[in-house]
Design a protein around this motif. Structure first.
Motif, PDB file in Angstrom:
ATOM      1  N   ARG A  30      43.732  15.041 -30.148  1.00  0.00           N
ATOM      2  CA  ARG A  30      43.299  15.549 -28.847  1.00  0.00           C
ATOM      3  C   ARG A  30      42.383  14.544 -28.184  1.00  0.00           C
ATOM      4  NH1 ARG A  30      40.866  21.530 -29.002  1.00  0.00           N
ATOM      5  NH2 ARG A  30      40.453  20.924 -26.833  1.00  0.00           N
ATOM      6  N   ARG A  31      42.303  14.626 -26.858  1.00  0.00           N
ATOM      7  CA  ARG A  31      41.404  13.777 -26.081  1.00  0.00           C
ATOM      8  C   ARG A  31      40.432  14.676 -25.308  1.00  0.00           C
ATOM      9  NH1 ARG A  31      44.296   8.323 -24.364  1.00  0.00           N
ATOM     10  NH2 ARG A  31      45.903   8.226 -25.974  1.00  0.00           N
ATOM     11  N   PHE A  32      39.166  14.303 -25.361  1.00  0.00           N
ATOM     12  CA  PHE A  32      38.123  15.023 -24.651  1.00  0.00           C
ATOM     13  C   PHE A  32      37.478  14.103 -23.629  1.00  0.00           C
ATOM     14  CE2 PHE A  32      38.615  17.293 -28.588  1.00  0.00           C
ATOM     15  CZ  PHE A  32      38.302  18.621 -28.315  1.00  0.00           C
ATOM     16  N   ALA A  33      36.962  14.680 -22.551  1.00  0.00           N
ATOM     17  CA  ALA A  33      36.164  13.919 -21.599  1.00  0.00           C
ATOM     18  C   ALA A  33      34.820  13.577 -22.216  1.00  0.00           C
ATOM     19  CB  ALA A  33      35.969  14.729 -20.317  1.00  0.00           C
ATOM     20  N   LEU A  34      34.201  12.513 -21.732  1.00  0.00           N
ATOM     21  CA  LEU A  34      32.898  12.110 -22.257  1.00  0.00           C
ATOM     22  C   LEU A  34      31.878  13.231 -22.115  1.00  0.00           C
ATOM     23  CD1 LEU A  34      31.277   9.799 -23.516  1.00  0.00           C
ATOM     24  CD2 LEU A  34      30.768   8.983 -21.204  1.00  0.00           C
ATOM     25  N   ASP A  35      31.924  13.966 -20.997  1.00  0.00           N
ATOM     26  CA  ASP A  35      30.990  15.076 -20.792  1.00  0.00           C
ATOM     27  C   ASP A  35      31.155  16.163 -21.850  1.00  0.00           C
ATOM     28  OD1 ASP A  35      30.385  13.649 -18.560  1.00  0.00           O
ATOM     29  OD2 ASP A  35      30.876  15.216 -17.111  1.00  0.00           O
ATOM     30  N   ASP A  36      32.319  16.207 -22.494  1.00  0.00           N
ATOM     31  CA  ASP A  36      32.614  17.250 -23.483  1.00  0.00           C
ATOM     32  C   ASP A  36      32.465  16.722 -24.916  1.00  0.00           C
ATOM     33  OD1 ASP A  36      33.238  19.035 -21.419  1.00  0.00           O
ATOM     34  OD2 ASP A  36      35.307  18.330 -21.338  1.00  0.00           O
ATOM     35  N   LEU A  37      31.578  15.734 -25.106  1.00  0.00           N
ATOM     36  CA  LEU A  37      31.411  15.125 -26.423  1.00  0.00           C
ATOM     37  C   LEU A  37      31.005  16.144 -27.480  1.00  0.00           C
ATOM     38  CD1 LEU A  37      31.419  12.567 -28.138  1.00  0.00           C
ATOM     39  CD2 LEU A  37      29.077  12.104 -27.354  1.00  0.00           C
ATOM     40  N   ALA A  38      30.089  17.046 -27.145  1.00  0.00           N
ATOM     41  CA  ALA A  38      29.678  18.063 -28.115  1.00  0.00           C
ATOM     42  C   ALA A  38      30.857  18.947 -28.516  1.00  0.00           C
ATOM     43  CB  ALA A  38      28.541  18.910 -27.536  1.00  0.00           C
ATOM     44  N   GLU A  39      31.706  19.280 -27.553  1.00  0.00           N
ATOM     45  CA  GLU A  39      32.902  20.083 -27.858  1.00  0.00           C
ATOM     46  C   GLU A  39      33.849  19.317 -28.780  1.00  0.00           C
ATOM     47  OE1 GLU A  39      36.697  22.098 -25.506  1.00  0.00           O
ATOM     48  OE2 GLU A  39      34.942  21.438 -24.362  1.00  0.00           O
ATOM     49  N   ALA A  40      33.950  18.005 -28.582  1.00  0.00           N
ATOM     50  CA  ALA A  40      34.801  17.189 -29.454  1.00  0.00           C
ATOM     51  C   ALA A  40      34.286  17.200 -30.881  1.00  0.00           C
ATOM     52  CB  ALA A  40      34.862  15.758 -28.917  1.00  0.00           C
ATOM     53  N   PHE A  41      32.962  17.101 -31.051  1.00  0.00           N
ATOM     54  CA  PHE A  41      32.380  17.150 -32.392  1.00  0.00           C
ATOM     55  C   PHE A  41      32.600  18.522 -33.035  1.00  0.00           C
ATOM     56  CE2 PHE A  41      29.420  13.519 -31.212  1.00  0.00           C
ATOM     57  CZ  PHE A  41      29.976  12.627 -32.135  1.00  0.00           C
ATOM     58  N   ALA A  42      32.500  19.575 -32.244  1.00  0.00           N
ATOM     59  CA  ALA A  42      32.749  20.916 -32.776  1.00  0.00           C
ATOM     60  C   ALA A  42      34.187  21.048 -33.258  1.00  0.00           C
ATOM     61  CB  ALA A  42      32.435  21.966 -31.711  1.00  0.00           C
ATOM     62  N   PHE A  43      35.117  20.468 -32.505  1.00  0.00           N
ATOM     63  CA  PHE A  43      36.515  20.474 -32.936  1.00  0.00           C
ATOM     64  C   PHE A  43      36.676  19.689 -34.236  1.00  0.00           C
ATOM     65  CE2 PHE A  43      40.865  18.498 -32.493  1.00  0.00           C
ATOM     66  CZ  PHE A  43      41.574  19.656 -32.809  1.00  0.00           C
ATOM     67  N   GLN A  44      35.979  18.572 -34.361  1.00  0.00           N
ATOM     68  CA  GLN A  44      36.015  17.808 -35.600  1.00  0.00           C
ATOM     69  C   GLN A  44      35.483  18.639 -36.768  1.00  0.00           C
ATOM     70  OE1 GLN A  44      33.373  14.428 -35.760  1.00  0.00           O
ATOM     71  NE2 GLN A  44      34.707  13.304 -37.158  1.00  0.00           N
ATOM     72  N   GLN A  45      34.383  19.342 -36.545  1.00  0.00           N
ATOM     73  CA  GLN A  45      33.806  20.187 -37.595  1.00  0.00           C
ATOM     74  C   GLN A  45      34.775  21.249 -38.073  1.00  0.00           C
ATOM     75  OE1 GLN A  45      29.924  21.345 -35.696  1.00  0.00           O
ATOM     76  NE2 GLN A  45      29.157  20.976 -37.749  1.00  0.00           N
ATOM     77  N   SER A  46      35.639  21.723 -37.183  1.00  0.00           N
ATOM     78  CA  SER A  46      36.574  22.794 -37.542  1.00  0.00           C
ATOM     79  C   SER A  46      37.607  22.341 -38.566  1.00  0.00           C
ATOM     80  CB  SER A  46      37.289  23.296 -36.289  1.00  0.00           C
ATOM     81  OG  SER A  46      38.283  22.357 -35.850  1.00  0.00           O
ATOM     82  N   GLY A  47      37.831  21.027 -38.653  1.00  0.00           N
ATOM     83  CA  GLY A  47      38.823  20.501 -39.575  1.00  0.00           C
ATOM     84  C   GLY A  47      40.255  20.729 -39.151  1.00  0.00           C
ATOM     85  N   GLU A  48      40.456  21.121 -37.900  1.00  0.00           N
ATOM     86  CA  GLU A  48      41.806  21.421 -37.436  1.00  0.00           C
ATOM     87  C   GLU A  48      42.583  20.180 -37.001  1.00  0.00           C
ATOM     88  OE1 GLU A  48      41.469  24.268 -34.347  1.00  0.00           O
ATOM     89  OE2 GLU A  48      40.570  25.834 -35.620  1.00  0.00           O
ATOM     90  N   HIS A  49      41.901  19.064 -36.843  1.00  0.00           N
ATOM     91  CA  HIS A  49      42.556  17.885 -36.288  1.00  0.00           C
ATOM     92  C   HIS A  49      43.454  17.190 -37.318  1.00  0.00           C
ATOM     93  CE1 HIS A  49      38.921  16.458 -38.259  1.00  0.00           C
ATOM     94  NE2 HIS A  49      39.448  15.255 -38.311  1.00  0.00           N
ATOM     95  N   PHE A  50      44.404  16.451 -36.794  1.00  0.00           N
ATOM     96  CA  PHE A  50      45.336  15.646 -37.597  1.00  0.00           C
ATOM     97  C   PHE A  50      45.273  14.231 -37.013  1.00  0.00           C
ATOM     98  CE2 PHE A  50      49.454  13.738 -38.452  1.00  0.00           C
ATOM     99  CZ  PHE A  50      49.777  14.151 -39.731  1.00  0.00           C
ATOM    100  N   GLY A  51      44.769  13.297 -37.771  1.00  0.00           N
ATOM    101  CA  GLY A  51      44.572  11.955 -37.237  1.00  0.00           C
ATOM    102  C   GLY A  51      43.242  11.867 -36.520  1.00  0.00           C
ATOM    103  N   LYS A  52      43.246  11.195 -35.365  1.00  0.00           N
ATOM    104  CA  LYS A  52      42.016  10.890 -34.650  1.00  0.00           C
ATOM    105  C   LYS A  52      41.757  11.844 -33.476  1.00  0.00           C
ATOM    106  CE  LYS A  52      39.621   7.926 -35.112  1.00  0.00           C
ATOM    107  NZ  LYS A  52      38.333   8.000 -35.867  1.00  0.00           N
ATOM    108  N   ILE A  53      40.481  11.963 -33.111  1.00  0.00           N
ATOM    109  CA  ILE A  53      40.047  12.685 -31.920  1.00  0.00           C
ATOM    110  C   ILE A  53      39.527  11.653 -30.931  1.00  0.00           C
ATOM    111  CG2 ILE A  53      38.460  14.404 -30.986  1.00  0.00           C
ATOM    112  CD1 ILE A  53      38.373  15.590 -33.882  1.00  0.00           C
ATOM    113  N   GLY A  54      40.070  11.643 -29.726  1.00  0.00           N
ATOM    114  CA  GLY A  54      39.726  10.645 -28.733  1.00  0.00           C
ATOM    115  C   GLY A  54      38.735  11.155 -27.692  1.00  0.00           C
ATOM    116  N   ILE A  55      37.949  10.219 -27.161  1.00  0.00           N
ATOM    117  CA  ILE A  55      37.063  10.478 -26.023  1.00  0.00           C
ATOM    118  C   ILE A  55      37.507   9.515 -24.923  1.00  0.00           C
ATOM    119  CG2 ILE A  55      34.694  10.664 -25.217  1.00  0.00           C
ATOM    120  CD1 ILE A  55      35.289  12.463 -27.596  1.00  0.00           C
ATOM    121  N   GLU A  56      37.777  10.050 -23.735  1.00  0.00           N
ATOM    122  CA  GLU A  56      38.385   9.238 -22.675  1.00  0.00           C
ATOM    123  C   GLU A  56      37.646   9.454 -21.356  1.00  0.00           C
ATOM    124  OE1 GLU A  56      42.957   8.122 -21.641  1.00  0.00           O
ATOM    125  OE2 GLU A  56      42.495  10.260 -21.832  1.00  0.00           O
ATOM    126  N   TRP A  57      37.377   8.329 -20.667  1.00  0.00           N
ATOM    127  CA  TRP A  57      36.762   8.449 -19.343  1.00  0.00           C
ATOM    128  C   TRP A  57      37.109   7.241 -18.494  1.00  0.00           C
ATOM    129  CZ3 TRP A  57      34.378   7.077 -23.825  1.00  0.00           C
ATOM    130  CH2 TRP A  57      33.603   5.913 -23.867  1.00  0.00           C
TER     131      TRP A  57
END
Length: 335
Positions: free
Chosen positions: A308-335
Motif C-alpha cells: 500500500r501507499r500512504f501520503a506523507l501526512d498519513d505517516l502515523a496511519e502507515a505505521f499503524a498498518f505496519q503494526q497490524s502485520g497485514e502487509h505483504f512486502g513493502k509499505i510506501g510513502i508517496e508525495w
C-alpha cells in the motif's frame, strides 16, 4: 518547507506536520534532492514508538528517493534531473563493515527523509534503478539491500541453492525475488494462507504455515532432501532461531537480521555447533553494495512488491498498518 517530526514522548500520536527552513543550495560535494517517496521498515517503527530513543523533533524515515535539483561544485557522479535513492549508512562507502550503530542512520541518529527537500553529500545517494518510481526506489535502501547482502554478498548464493525465508515482510519478499532471479529454490513461512498463496505466485517453491506446523524447521529440512537448506534469512530472532538451525544444512549459512521476537534469548549452541553453520549478523550494507544491487535489478527486471501507499501526512496511519502485520512486502510513502 514541509516536514514530519517525531515529538517526545515518542509514539504514533506524536508524529506531526511542521515547517522548517529550506536547505538552500548545495555546497561543494553535495546535491539538493527533491524527495518524492519513501518506504517504512521495522527500524523506522521502532524509532517512532520510542524503542530506539532519538532526539525530540527528529525527522523520521531511513529511506528516501527523488530527483536531483542542483549539484555542488566538484560533483560529477550526478546531474540535474537524475533519479537518486538514499543510503542507510551514508558514511559506509565500501569494504567490510565499520559501523555498528545507528548514530549516522537517517531517521534515527540524524534526520531522515520525511521532508520535501534535502541537501546532503553526493556520497549519501546512489542512482535509482531505471524505471522505478520514487517509492519503488526507496524500498531498496533498507529492506532490499539487506536481502541482497544476506544472500549474494555474504551468502554467495548460486543457482541451485536452497533458501528459507521467514514471513512475508519487506526483507523476506525482496529475498524471495532475488533468490528466484538467481536460480535458487525457495521455501517461505507465514501464518497466513493468503500470504503463502501470494508468495507462491512470486515463485516460492515450498510454503509452510508455522502456526499449524510449530516444528517447521524439521519440515523444511525434509523438503530440502533431508540435508537442510543452504541459506536462511532469519528475521525473527530468538523466537525462531532454533527452528532455523534445525532447517539449515551442515555447513550452511544463517543471516541474522531481525529481532521481531525480541532482542535477546537462548541460542541452542550445541545444535549450531553440530550443524557447523555460519551464523552471521548483518545490518543493511555499503554504498558500493547498493550500486551493485541497482545494476542487478536493472539486469533482472525485478520490481518491488509495494502493498500500500500512504501520503506523507498519513505517516502515523502507515505505521499503524505496519503494526497490524497485514502487509505483504513493502509499505510506501508517496508525495
Amino acid at each position: 518547507m514541509k516536514i514530519m517530526t517525531l515529538r517526545s514522548p515518542a509514539g504514533l500520536d506524536n508524529i506531526a506536520i511542521a515547517e522548517r527552513d529550506d536547505p538552500g543550495t548545495p555546497p561543494p560535494g553535495a546535491i539538493r534532492v527533491a524527495l518524492h517517496g519513501s518506504s517504512i521498515n521495522f527500524h523506522d517503527l521502532g524509532v517512532a514508538l520510542g524503542r530506539m530513543p532519538t532526539e525530540d523533533g527528529r525527522i523520521p524515515l531511513s529511506d528516501g528517493a527523488g530527483t536531483v535539483e542542483s549539484v555542488g561544485e566538484g560533483v560529477t557522479e550526478f546531474a540535474v534531473g537524475d533519479h537518486v535513492v538514499s543510503c542507510f549508512f551514508p558514511d559506509w562507502q565500501d569494504g567490510t563493515p565499520t559501523i555498528g550503530d545507528f548514530s549516522r542512520t537517517p531517521g534515527d541518529g540524524i534526520d531522515g527523509f520525511a521532508q520535501s527537500h534535502v541537501v546532503l553529500p553526493a556520497t549519501a545517494f546512489t542512482k535509482a534503478p531505471k524505471g522505478y518510481d520514487s517509492v519503488e526506489a526507496a524500498s531498496i535502501t533498507t529492506a532490499g539491500l539487506t536481502a541482497w547482502r544476506a544472500l549474494v554478498v555474504d551468502g554467495k548464493l548460486k543457482a541451485g541453492d536452497t533458501v528459507l525465508l521467514l514471513g512475508t515482510g519487506g526483507v523476506s519478499i525482496w529475498a524471495l525475488q532475488i533468490a528466484k532471479a538467481m536460480g535458487a529454490t525457495v521455501a517461505i513461512t507465514s501464518s497466513s494462507e493468503d500470504k503463502l498463496a501470494r508468495a507462491r505466485d512470486l515463485g516460492a517453491d515450498f510454503t509452510l504455515n508455522y502456526r499449524s506446523e510449530p516444528e517447521w524447521g524439521r519440515k523444511v529440512a525434509d523438503w530440502a532432501g533431508g540435508r537442510g537448506v543452504d541459506h536462511v534469512v532469519e528475521v525473527g530472532g530468538p523466537g525462531t532461531l532454533a527452528q532455523s538451525i534445525d532447517a539449515v544444512r551442515v555447513g550452511g549459512h544463517i543471516s541474522l537480521i531481525g529481532v521481531l521476537t525480541g532482542i535477546g534469548g537462548e541460542v541452542p549452541t550445541a545444535a549450531l555447533m553440530g550443524k557447523q553453520a555460519r551464523l552471521q549478523g548483518l545490518i543493511v550494507g555499503s554504498r558500493r553494495e547498493q550500486q551493485d544491487f541497482v545494476r542487478a535489478l536493472e539486469a533482472t527486471a525485478i520490481r518491488p512488491v509495494i502493498d500500500r501507499r500512504f501520503a506523507l501526512d498519513d505517516l502515523a496511519e502507515a505505521f499503524a498498518f505496519q503494526q497490524s502485520g497485514e502487509h505483504f512486502g513493502k509499505i510506501g510513502i508517496e508525495w
